[in-house]
Design a protein around this motif. Structure first.
Motif, short mmCIF file in Angstrom:
data_model
loop_
_atom_site.label_atom_id
_atom_site.label_comp_id
_atom_site.label_asym_id
_atom_site.label_seq_id
_atom_site.Cartn_x
_atom_site.Cartn_y
_atom_site.Cartn_z
N LYS A 182 11.27 5.70 7.58
CA LYS A 182 10.41 4.99 8.52
C LYS A 182 11.25 4.17 9.49
O LYS A 182 12.07 3.35 9.08
N ASN A 227 -6.77 -6.33 1.91
CA ASN A 227 -6.99 -4.91 1.67
C ASN A 227 -7.15 -4.56 0.19
O ASN A 227 -7.64 -3.48 -0.16
N LEU A 240 -8.77 -1.24 -2.01
CA LEU A 240 -7.62 -0.37 -2.25
C LEU A 240 -7.85 0.52 -3.47
O LEU A 240 -8.20 0.04 -4.55
N ILE A 244 4.14 -1.58 4.98
CA ILE A 244 3.80 -0.19 4.73
C ILE A 244 3.76 -0.03 3.21
O ILE A 244 4.77 -0.18 2.53
N MET A 258 0.22 8.02 -1.93
CA MET A 258 -0.51 7.48 -0.79
C MET A 258 0.40 6.59 0.03
O MET A 258 1.25 5.88 -0.51
N VAL A 259 0.21 6.62 1.36
CA VAL A 259 0.93 5.75 2.29
C VAL A 259 -0.08 5.12 3.22
O VAL A 259 -0.91 5.82 3.81
N THR A 260 -0.04 3.81 3.35
CA THR A 260 -0.98 3.13 4.22
C THR A 260 -0.39 1.82 4.70
O THR A 260 0.53 1.27 4.07
N GLU A 261 -0.90 1.31 5.80
CA GLU A 261 -0.51 -0.03 6.23
C GLU A 261 -1.36 -1.02 5.46
O GLU A 261 -2.58 -0.86 5.33
N TYR A 262 -0.71 -2.05 4.91
CA TYR A 262 -1.44 -3.02 4.10
C TYR A 262 -1.53 -4.35 4.85
O TYR A 262 -0.54 -4.88 5.32
N LYS A 263 -2.75 -4.88 4.92
CA LYS A 263 -2.99 -6.18 5.51
C LYS A 263 -3.69 -7.08 4.50
O LYS A 263 -4.34 -6.58 3.57
N ILE A 307 3.42 2.06 -0.13
CA ILE A 307 3.64 3.43 -0.60
C ILE A 307 3.38 3.47 -2.10
O ILE A 307 4.06 2.80 -2.88
N GLN A 308 2.36 4.22 -2.52
CA GLN A 308 2.08 4.39 -3.93
C GLN A 308 2.83 5.61 -4.46
O GLN A 308 2.93 6.63 -3.78
#
Length: 386
Positions: A334, A310, A314, A292, A302-307, A294-295
């Motif tokens: 979380k 990416n 980004l 996960i 920003m919050v996003t799932e990172y794979k 989190i910037q």
């Protein structure tokens, strides 16, 4: 013999160097230039010395023993130059990084910028490479990079005209470099913990940074976070009996770690640091963990799932002041997050973290942040990127 007297003098003068010399043996070898280092298959450190050093002034012999110890402290054996040209430059870069902390050599040193401009040593006498006056307290890697850029500016230049080092830089070893790193880092760390306060401030800061540098790959680092709570791929294994059919293999699941990665995007983070951070985050993503991302600058942006991969698309949000706490609080809210990895330059207060945490500092970090983080969360809580 002069080398024995030099050894005894160093032990009397400095408990830090005395501790490092414990267990190091000295062995004659007429094939080495002054002194060289060898790591044996038993993990012992041997200083090979040419008998001719006993004819040299005692200050010189003391200085080159300290010089070898500084090679060990700085883990210079980790670097293998790609070719003869780069080795010549790397040798001088190592010496400049070391000699500035040895008064006898620093006082007699010739700055790298002078060597580059003149293209040779002074009257072919023994040369002790020193840093440029405008570039002190830097690492061998930084001096190497600076010299490479200077040579590019000069265009065609005879590297061979540069003087040789005062010692051999072959670093003979009968064991893998990873094992040498563990052995030497442990020894230097113990010496520093006991006697580091008595060292000069420049050398003390240099060693402190070295001890905090990452020498592990992410696969090893992430084990500390790995309770593996996320169910991943399913595969068959004969080691797990099938509950329905005794003669059939059973199913087993691979479990993934769930980690929160906090990325400092405040105005103090320059492009070079951001690139460092994204490179490491990509490496983490390849370790089959659920991330996960989190910037954060002064608040979460920003919050996003990172794979893995990416980073290509980004977008970075931020550019304001810095406050890592909002991102930490969000990460801790979380469900299932087992650990938090925070990428920052450290120009911010250390946040309050209640879960397992790892701070990854950029090469242009704030040293005070490291001191506070280590004091609160322990010495294994910080990694410094090169």
């Amino acid at each position: 013999m002069v080398i024995n007297r030099a050894f005894e003098n160093i032990v009397k003068k400095s408990p830090f160097y005395a501790y490092l010399l414990l267990g190091i043996s000295f062995r004659k070898d007429e094939n080495v230039k002054n002194i060289s280092i060898k790591f044996t298959k038993n993990g012992e450190i041997v200083f090979l010395y040419n008998p001719s050093v006993n004819k040299k002034p005692i200050w010189f012999v003391e200085a080159i023993i300290l010089h070898e110890l500084m090679h060990i402290i700085n883990q210079h054996f980790r670097i293998k130059p790609r070719n003869k040209r780069e080795k010549k430059i790397w040798d001088l870069a190592m010496d400049a990084a070391i000699n500035q902390y040895i008064p006898e050599l620093d006082a007699r040193g010739v700055p790298l910028n002078v060597l580059i401009e003149e293209g040779h040593g002074v009257d072919n006498e023994v040369i002790f490479a020193a840093p440029p006056a405008f570039l002190i307290d830097k690492t061998a890697e930084e001096y190497f990079e600076w010299m490479m850029k200077e040579f590019e500016k000069k265009g065609d230049f005879d590297i061979e005209a540069l003087p040789d080092s005062i010692d051999d830089h072959d670093f003979q070893s009968e064991i893998p470099v990873e094992m040498i790193i563990e052995i030497t880092k442990d020894k230097v760390g113990k010496a520093f913990n006991m006697f580091g306060k008595k060292l000069d401030s420049g050398l003390k800061q240099n060693i402190d940074v070295i001890l905090q540098k990452s020498t592990l790959n992410w696969e090893t680092i992430l084990r500390r976070f790995s309770n593996a709570s996320i169910k991943g791929d399913k595969y068959m294994t004969p080691l797990r009996p099938n509950r329905r059919y005794d003669d059939q293999p059973g199913w087993r699941y691979e479990y993934k770690s769930k980690l929160a990665v906090i990325l400092d995007t405040s105005a103090s983070i320059i492009e070079e640091e951001m690139n460092q951070f994204l490179t490491e985050i990509e490496k983490i993503a390849k370790q089959d963990s659920q991330l996960i991302l989190i910037q954060v600058d002064k608040s979460v942006t920003m919050v996003t799932e990172y794979k893995s991969g990416n980073w290509k698309d980004l977008e970075i949000y931020g550019g304001g002041e810095t406050n890592l706490q909002p991102a930490v609080d969000l990460a801790q809210s979380k469900v299932g997050v087992e650990g938090i990895i925070i990428f920052t330059d450290g120009h911010v207060d250390v946040p309050v973290v209640k879960r397992r945490v790892l701070f990854v500092l950029s090469s242009k970090h704030n040293p005070e942040f490291i001191e506070d983080a280590v004091r609160i969360y322990g010495k294994n809580s910080v990694i410094i990127l090169k």
